[in-house]
Structure formats: structure tokens, C-alpha cells
Design a protein around this motif. Structure first.
Motif, PDB file in Angstrom:
ATOM      1  N   VAL A  49       1.334  -1.224  -0.007  1.00  0.00           N
ATOM      2  CA  VAL A  49      -0.088  -0.146  -0.267  1.00  0.00           C
ATOM      3  C   VAL A  49       0.614   1.566   0.035  1.00  0.00           C
ATOM      4  O   VAL A  49       0.599   2.015  -0.610  1.00  0.00           O
ATOM      5  CB  VAL A  49      -0.672  -0.074   1.441  1.00  0.00           C
ATOM      6  N   ALA A  50       2.364   1.202   0.861  1.00  0.00           N
ATOM      7  CA  ALA A  50       2.723   2.146   1.035  1.00  0.00           C
ATOM      8  C   ALA A  50       3.330   2.817  -0.654  1.00  0.00           C
ATOM      9  O   ALA A  50       3.119   3.716  -1.032  1.00  0.00           O
ATOM     10  CB  ALA A  50       3.813   1.853   1.590  1.00  0.00           C
ATOM     11  N   ARG A  51       3.341   2.021  -1.341  1.00  0.00           N
ATOM     12  CA  ARG A  51       4.462   2.318  -2.886  1.00  0.00           C
ATOM     13  C   ARG A  51       3.506   2.568  -3.696  1.00  0.00           C
ATOM     14  O   ARG A  51       3.941   3.036  -3.997  1.00  0.00           O
ATOM     15  CB  ARG A  51       4.863   0.368  -3.130  1.00  0.00           C
ATOM     16  N   ARG A  52       2.512   2.069  -3.507  1.00  0.00           N
ATOM     17  CA  ARG A  52       1.090   1.848  -4.407  1.00  0.00           C
ATOM     18  C   ARG A  52       0.287   4.299  -3.922  1.00  0.00           C
ATOM     19  O   ARG A  52       0.630   4.082  -4.758  1.00  0.00           O
ATOM     20  CB  ARG A  52      -0.088   1.617  -3.753  1.00  0.00           C
ATOM     21  N   LEU A  53       0.937   4.867  -2.940  1.00  0.00           N
ATOM     22  CA  LEU A  53       0.449   5.574  -1.659  1.00  0.00           C
ATOM     23  C   LEU A  53       1.577   6.086  -2.755  1.00  0.00           C
ATOM     24  O   LEU A  53       1.063   7.746  -3.228  1.00  0.00           O
ATOM     25  CB  LEU A  53       0.214   5.836  -1.335  1.00  0.00           C
ATOM     26  N   ILE A  54       2.879   6.249  -2.958  1.00  0.00           N
ATOM     27  CA  ILE A  54       3.722   6.337  -3.194  1.00  0.00           C
ATOM     28  C   ILE A  54       3.786   7.155  -4.708  1.00  0.00           C
ATOM     29  O   ILE A  54       4.084   7.718  -5.004  1.00  0.00           O
ATOM     30  CB  ILE A  54       5.523   6.364  -2.979  1.00  0.00           C
ATOM     31  N   GLY A  55       3.777   5.648  -5.784  1.00  0.00           N
ATOM     32  CA  GLY A  55       3.366   5.512  -7.001  1.00  0.00           C
ATOM     33  C   GLY A  55       2.958   6.535  -7.042  1.00  0.00           C
ATOM     34  O   GLY A  55       3.043   7.457  -8.655  1.00  0.00           O
ATOM     35  N   ASN A  56       1.409   6.347  -6.464  1.00  0.00           N
ATOM     36  CA  ASN A  56      -0.099   8.058  -6.757  1.00  0.00           C
ATOM     37  C   ASN A  56       0.629   9.160  -7.225  1.00  0.00           C
ATOM     38  O   ASN A  56       0.231   9.995  -7.602  1.00  0.00           O
ATOM     39  CB  ASN A  56      -1.050   7.080  -6.640  1.00  0.00           C
ATOM     40  N   GLN A 108       5.036   0.523  -8.004  1.00  0.00           N
ATOM     41  CA  GLN A 108       4.557  -0.615  -6.680  1.00  0.00           C
ATOM     42  C   GLN A 108       5.310  -2.004  -7.493  1.00  0.00           C
ATOM     43  O   GLN A 108       5.967  -2.493  -7.867  1.00  0.00           O
ATOM     44  CB  GLN A 108       2.922  -0.630  -7.625  1.00  0.00           C
ATOM     45  N   ASP A 109       4.993  -2.557  -5.940  1.00  0.00           N
ATOM     46  CA  ASP A 109       5.704  -4.319  -6.078  1.00  0.00           C
ATOM     47  C   ASP A 109       4.144  -5.305  -6.207  1.00  0.00           C
ATOM     48  O   ASP A 109       3.454  -5.460  -6.074  1.00  0.00           O
ATOM     49  CB  ASP A 109       5.619  -4.461  -4.579  1.00  0.00           C
ATOM     50  N   LYS A 110       4.273  -5.807  -7.611  1.00  0.00           N
ATOM     51  CA  LYS A 110       2.990  -6.170  -8.342  1.00  0.00           C
ATOM     52  C   LYS A 110       3.209  -8.334  -7.635  1.00  0.00           C
ATOM     53  O   LYS A 110       1.976  -8.132  -7.087  1.00  0.00           O
ATOM     54  CB  LYS A 110       3.537  -7.009  -9.548  1.00  0.00           C
ATOM     55  N   ASP A 111       4.177  -8.395  -6.656  1.00  0.00           N
ATOM     56  CA  ASP A 111       3.735 -10.145  -6.408  1.00  0.00           C
ATOM     57  C   ASP A 111       3.255  -9.032  -4.481  1.00  0.00           C
ATOM     58  O   ASP A 111       2.061  -9.834  -4.848  1.00  0.00           O
ATOM     59  CB  ASP A 111       5.294 -10.519  -5.861  1.00  0.00           C
ATOM     60  N   ALA A 112       3.343  -7.897  -4.202  1.00  0.00           N
ATOM     61  CA  ALA A 112       3.391  -7.913  -2.831  1.00  0.00           C
ATOM     62  C   ALA A 112       1.401  -7.260  -2.786  1.00  0.00           C
ATOM     63  O   ALA A 112       0.428  -7.723  -2.335  1.00  0.00           O
ATOM     64  CB  ALA A 112       3.836  -6.681  -2.251  1.00  0.00           C
ATOM     65  N   GLU A 113       1.081  -6.714  -4.461  1.00  0.00           N
ATOM     66  CA  GLU A 113      -0.265  -6.097  -4.915  1.00  0.00           C
ATOM     67  C   GLU A 113      -1.177  -6.866  -5.138  1.00  0.00           C
ATOM     68  O   GLU A 113      -2.014  -7.298  -4.181  1.00  0.00           O
ATOM     69  CB  GLU A 113      -0.331  -5.125  -5.819  1.00  0.00           C
ATOM     70  N   GLN A 114      -0.640  -8.431  -5.592  1.00  0.00           N
ATOM     71  CA  GLN A 114      -1.539  -9.810  -5.457  1.00  0.00           C
ATOM     72  C   GLN A 114      -1.940 -10.604  -4.553  1.00  0.00           C
ATOM     73  O   GLN A 114      -2.335 -10.685  -4.538  1.00  0.00           O
ATOM     74  CB  GLN A 114      -0.596 -11.035  -6.875  1.00  0.00           C
ATOM     75  N   LEU A 115      -0.302 -10.398  -3.928  1.00  0.00           N
ATOM     76  CA  LEU A 115      -0.705 -11.173  -2.192  1.00  0.00           C
ATOM     77  C   LEU A 115      -1.492 -10.496  -1.660  1.00  0.00           C
ATOM     78  O   LEU A 115      -2.633 -11.118  -0.692  1.00  0.00           O
ATOM     79  CB  LEU A 115       0.782 -11.181  -1.353  1.00  0.00           C
ATOM     80  N   LEU A 116      -1.550  -8.723  -1.198  1.00  0.00           N
ATOM     81  CA  LEU A 116      -2.795  -8.204  -0.483  1.00  0.00           C
ATOM     82  C   LEU A 116      -4.294  -8.164  -1.060  1.00  0.00           C
ATOM     83  O   LEU A 116      -5.335  -8.336  -0.369  1.00  0.00           O
ATOM     84  CB  LEU A 116      -2.331  -6.369  -1.058  1.00  0.00           C
ATOM     85  N   LYS A 117      -3.938  -8.674  -2.602  1.00  0.00           N
ATOM     86  CA  LYS A 117      -5.808  -9.050  -3.353  1.00  0.00           C
ATOM     87  C   LYS A 117      -5.861 -10.129  -2.815  1.00  0.00           C
ATOM     88  O   LYS A 117      -7.427 -10.139  -2.317  1.00  0.00           O
ATOM     89  CB  LYS A 117      -5.389  -9.098  -5.307  1.00  0.00           C
ATOM     90  N   SER A 118      -5.085 -11.002  -2.449  1.00  0.00           N
ATOM     91  CA  SER A 118      -6.005 -12.807  -2.518  1.00  0.00           C
ATOM     92  C   SER A 118      -6.343 -12.357  -1.049  1.00  0.00           C
ATOM     93  O   SER A 118      -7.216 -13.268  -0.126  1.00  0.00           O
ATOM     94  CB  SER A 118      -5.028 -13.545  -2.417  1.00  0.00           C
TER      95      SER A 118
END
Length: 279
Positions: free
Chosen positions: A231-238, A246-256
Motif C-alpha cells: 500500500v505504501a508503494r502504491r501511495l508513493i507511486g500515485n 508498485q510491487d506486483k507480487d505484494a499487490e497480488q498477495l494483498l488482493k488474495s
């Protein structure tokens, strides 16, 4: 310019005789007068004067015509009429039923609610939990005992879940809101030692101003949900508008994980519905 240059300029002059033509005549007349040719100088001076006066007269007529044009424009504006705006369609009036009218007359819950400093809603119907045993009053505060110092002191202590929050009352009193009565008892015992500069007492012994605080301000503090790295990477990127943060693997894990929690809640609701259906 020399006398010859000025004579050549007058001889080759083309177009209307403007004020510039009169200036050239005047300069040439001055040279001839210095040379001693008085007759030609006088003739040139008269010609320069005539040209200059004619130029001024023409300029005044131009200004007068401009003024006439403006006055004519103003007169035309007075006769102009603004187009009428089309009438707005009136909204259809709906007749409310008696029950709907009674509901509209009652104040909504959002009107009687307000938000305190923590962003939580407060109302007169809200009650103080734990019978106020999670509350302590800090009294006899001096000008050096600021709320910031008290919060810093509380931040360095060990707590079961979350650190207390301080609600200032006046210059000498403040209310310490703990997460539970156990933390309040531990804090009261810690401040009862001689080395502690803070004087605390139970809330039932507090002054009238402290007890007058709204119930919403005396609610126990809640644990803030931790922000994951994804989430922190997503906020910083936006915020920076930078791709690839964004970390795609971490984002996928968070969605799951969110999907699993959603499915668990749905499964629990289905079990409750099934249990109620059996009765």
C-alpha cells in the motif's frame, strides 16, 4: 543633416505634407537663416507653419470623429434590448405521504452528530464505556507541564494495545483517555511514584470542567491499521506519478488476502442465515 541633404529630402518627398514635412522645412530654414539667406528662410518658415497648422487641424477632426463614433455607439446601445432568458421549468411537485412528512420533520442522525479530534462521531446519546474507569485526570499542571510533554511521557511507556490520548481541559487540568481500565490502573501506579512529576487521579475525583467533556472525546483510542509495504508503494507511486514503484507480487498477495477475508465474512453470514432458517 546638411543643407544639401535637407533640400534633397524635400525635393524627393512623396505623399501628404505632414508634421514631419514641416519639421524638415523648419530645419532647412534655420540653416539658411544662419547662412544669411533671410528671404528663403522666411519662406520656409511660413511653409513649415502652414503645414504644422494643417496637421493639427486634421488631427483635431480625427479626434472629433472618434468622439462622434463613440457617442453614436452609446446611443445605439441604449436602444438595444437584452434577449429575454427562457423561463426555467418548474420542478414537479410531489405530494408526500403523512408518514414521509413526519420523517422529513424529524432531524436526521447526521445533523445531531459531530466529529471529535479523532474523526469519530459524537452525539449526546453516546455513553462513556467502562464506567469511566479508563479515564484519569492530570491536575496541578504548571506552565511548564504542557500537553505535548505529557503525551511524550505517555508515548515512552509500555501499553497493552495503544498509547493513551490527552484531552486538554484548561491550563492546569487534562484528561488522559486510556484504551482500557487495566492501562489506567498501571498508569496511575506509575505516576504514584515520587520520581514522577505528573499528578494523576481517578476520573470520579476530577473537576467539573473535566467531567463536562463530551462523551465522544472520552472514547478509548483505537489501534490504527498498519499500512503494508504494498500500500505504501502504491501511495508513493500515485503521488509521484511514477510507474514501476508498485510491487506486483505484494499487490497480488494483498488482493488474495482481501478476497479471503471477504469470503470468510460471506461464509459466516451464510452460516448465520442457515442457523436462523432452521429455527
Amino acid at each position: 543633416m546638411t543643407e544639401t541633404d535637407l533640400e534633397r529630402k524635400l525635393a524627393s518627398w512623396s505623399g501628404a505634407q505632414t508634421a514631419d514635412y514641416g519639421a524638415v522645412c523648419s530645419d532647412l530654414a534655420q540653416l539658411k537663416l544662419n547662412k544669411g539667406d533671410v528671404a528663403e528662410a522666411q519662406q520656409l518658415f511660413q511653409q513649415a507653419l502652414a503645414v504644422t497648422e494643417a496637421a493639427h487641424t486634421l488631427a483635431e477632426k480625427g479626434n472629433a470623429s472618434d468622439d462622434d463614433w463613440e457617442s453614436c455607439w452609446e446611443q445605439n446601445l441604449q436602444h438595444m434590448q437584452q434577449p429575454k432568458r427562457p423561463a426555467l421549468l418548474e420542478p414537479r411537485k410531489r405530494h408526500a405521504t403523512p408518514s414521509q412528512q413526519a420523517q422529513l420533520m424529524q432531524p436526521s442522525a447526521s445533523c445531531s452528530m459531530r466529529q471529535n479530534g479523532d474523526g469519530r462521531e459524537d452525539s449526546d446519546e453516546m455513553t462513556i464505556p467502562f464506567d469511566g474507569l479508563h479515564l484519569l485526570e492530570c491536575y496541578s499542571m504548571t506552565q511548564y507541564d504542557t500537553v505535548l510533554k505529557l503525551e511524550d511521557f505517555l508515548r515512552h511507556l509500555q501499553w497493552s494495545s495503544v498509547a493513551p490520548v490527552v484531552r486538554p481541559v484548561d491550563d492546569t487540568h487534562a484528561v488522559v483517555v486510556c484504551a482500557n481500565p487495566a492501562d489506567a490502573r498501571s498508569l496511575l501506579q506509575t505516576c504514584g511514584q515520587p520520581a514522577c512529576q505528573w499528578q494523576l487521579q481517578q476520573f470520579n475525583q476530577a473537576c467539573a470542567k473535566s467531567k463536562a467533556l463530551k462523551a465522544g472525546e472520552l472514547q478509548p483510542p483505537r489501534v490504527r491499521q498498519k499500512t503494508t509495504t504494498a500500500v505504501a508503494r502504491r501511495l508513493i507511486g500515485n503521488a509521484l506519478r511514477v510507474k514501476g514503484v508498485q510491487d506486483k507480487d505484494a499487490e497480488q498477495l494483498l488482493k488474495s488476502q482481501h478476497a479471503e477475508k471477504k469470503e470468510a465474512r460471506a461464509q459466516k453470514e451464510r452460516q448465520l442465515e442457515a442457523a436462523w432458517g432452521e429455527d
